[in-house]
Every structure is written in C-alpha cells, then in structure tokens.
Design an enzyme around this catalytic site. Sequence first.
Site, short mmCIF file in Angstrom:
data_model
loop_
_atom_site.label_atom_id
_atom_site.label_comp_id
_atom_site.label_asym_id
_atom_site.label_seq_id
_atom_site.Cartn_x
_atom_site.Cartn_y
_atom_site.Cartn_z
N GLY A 32 5.13 -0.95 2.77
CA GLY A 32 4.28 0.19 2.58
C GLY A 32 5.03 1.50 2.48
O GLY A 32 6.07 1.70 3.11
N HIS A 68 0.81 -1.21 0.00
CA HIS A 68 0.00 0.00 0.00
C HIS A 68 0.85 1.27 0.00
O HIS A 68 1.93 1.33 0.59
CB HIS A 68 -0.92 0.02 1.23
CG HIS A 68 -0.18 -0.04 2.53
ND1 HIS A 68 0.37 1.07 3.12
CD2 HIS A 68 0.11 -1.09 3.35
CE1 HIS A 68 0.95 0.73 4.26
NE2 HIS A 68 0.82 -0.58 4.42
N ASP A 69 0.37 2.28 -0.73
CA ASP A 69 0.94 3.63 -0.74
C ASP A 69 2.32 3.71 -1.37
O ASP A 69 2.98 4.75 -1.24
CB ASP A 69 0.98 4.22 0.67
CG ASP A 69 -0.40 4.35 1.30
OD1 ASP A 69 -0.90 5.48 1.36
OD2 ASP A 69 -0.98 3.34 1.72
#
Length: 236
Positions: free
Chosen positions: A130, A112-113
Amino acid sequence: MSAQPNSIHPTAVVSGDVRLGEGNTIGPFAVITGPVELGDGNWIGAGVVIGAPPEVRSWEHPRDVADLSSGNGIRIGDRNVFREYAQVHQGWHAQTVIGDDAFVMNQVYIAHDCRLGDGVTLASSVLLAGHVRIGDGANLGLGTSVHQRRYVGRGAMVGMGSVVTRDVPPWAKAFGNPARVRGANTVGMSRSGIGPDAVDAVAALYADDFEPAALDRLDHEELAAAIAEWREATAG
C-alpha cells in the site's frame, strides 16, 4: 474522427461506477468493480481484477454481491497493458492511480493507494504494498517486492527478486535483499534524452554508497523534475 468502441468479452464482469474511455479491450473473465475511471486504448487481459476492496483488515467488506463497490476509487490513464491475473486494488485513503503507457505483466499486485507514473514497467509477479509510489519510466524486475510507503524514483531500474525496503532515487540501478543502490541507470537516462553531463553527474553520485542527502548536490536543469519528485515523495 469517430470514437473507437470498447471491446468487452462476454465473460468479463464490469459493475458499479465504471467510466470507460474509448478503444479499450477487456478480456475474458476480467473483473472491474467501480469506482474506476479508465482512459483510452487500455488492454486488459484474461482474469485481471481491477477494483477489489483495499486489503485492510479493518475495512468493512461488502456482504451483498449486488453492491461490491467498496473503496475510494481507481484512476487509470491511457494505453496501459495489464496482463493475465494482474490485480489493482481500490484506494483506501485516496485513489489508486496509474498513469499512461504502463506495462503491467502477469500476476502483478498493486495495492491500495499506490501511484504509478507514466511509462512504468512491472515484470511478472511484482508486488507493490500500500501507498507505494513509482516514478515515470521506472522498471521493476521479475518478482520484486516493494514495502509499503516506499518510493521508486523516475527512471530507476530494480533488479529481479529484489526486496525494496528503502526509497530508490531517480535513475538508480538497485538490486538485492534488501535492495541497495548499485550504480546509475545510464542507458535509461541516455535513451530518455538526458545529456551526457547530467548522466555523468548521476553516475558519479551513485558510484559510492548512496546517501539520500547526496541528491541535493545535483544541480542540473534536466534532472530538476526528478529531484523535486524525490524530495516531495521522501519528505518527512
């Protein structure tokens, strides 16, 4: 010029808010779950998963298979290749972003991200935790692991099996566990059209033990964008 149709294998699953450009190839048993924006001319191999929820313990995972969309989205540019069983997860605090012309080999994990620039190469089994950022043209070798919130600068070359726990500056060669700067990626710089004076300056800077503040000593117009990215990504 007429639009190029997307080719989607009948076993692929595309659900939720997925916005496709044109000329994309989506292979067998691939799963794309929105919100996802996909540009043009991407090649997505067998078993690739794009859009699973962020792997965060506190994230409320959907309980209804009819509503699997969960996350802050993924934006993918043009002409990227995702080989077999690669994974790209939804954003948590912001979108997960992949630029153009990436080559993502089999079983790569993009959490994520994460934000990947253009022309990035991730060899088989690279793991990005992340919030990792990867600059344009960086190349991460087989089995490299990158700790969360680390930054790998533009044009960097990271050796296979490395564990990246500190930021890697632009145009560096780094390897080891933990990975450390071991010189400059002079070949990559030259192939990118960077002049010999700038190449020599970076090579001299990275010849000794690298300290992040040393990058401030470089004053070359050709390197200005990469240095600005480094400062922005590593600030604070």
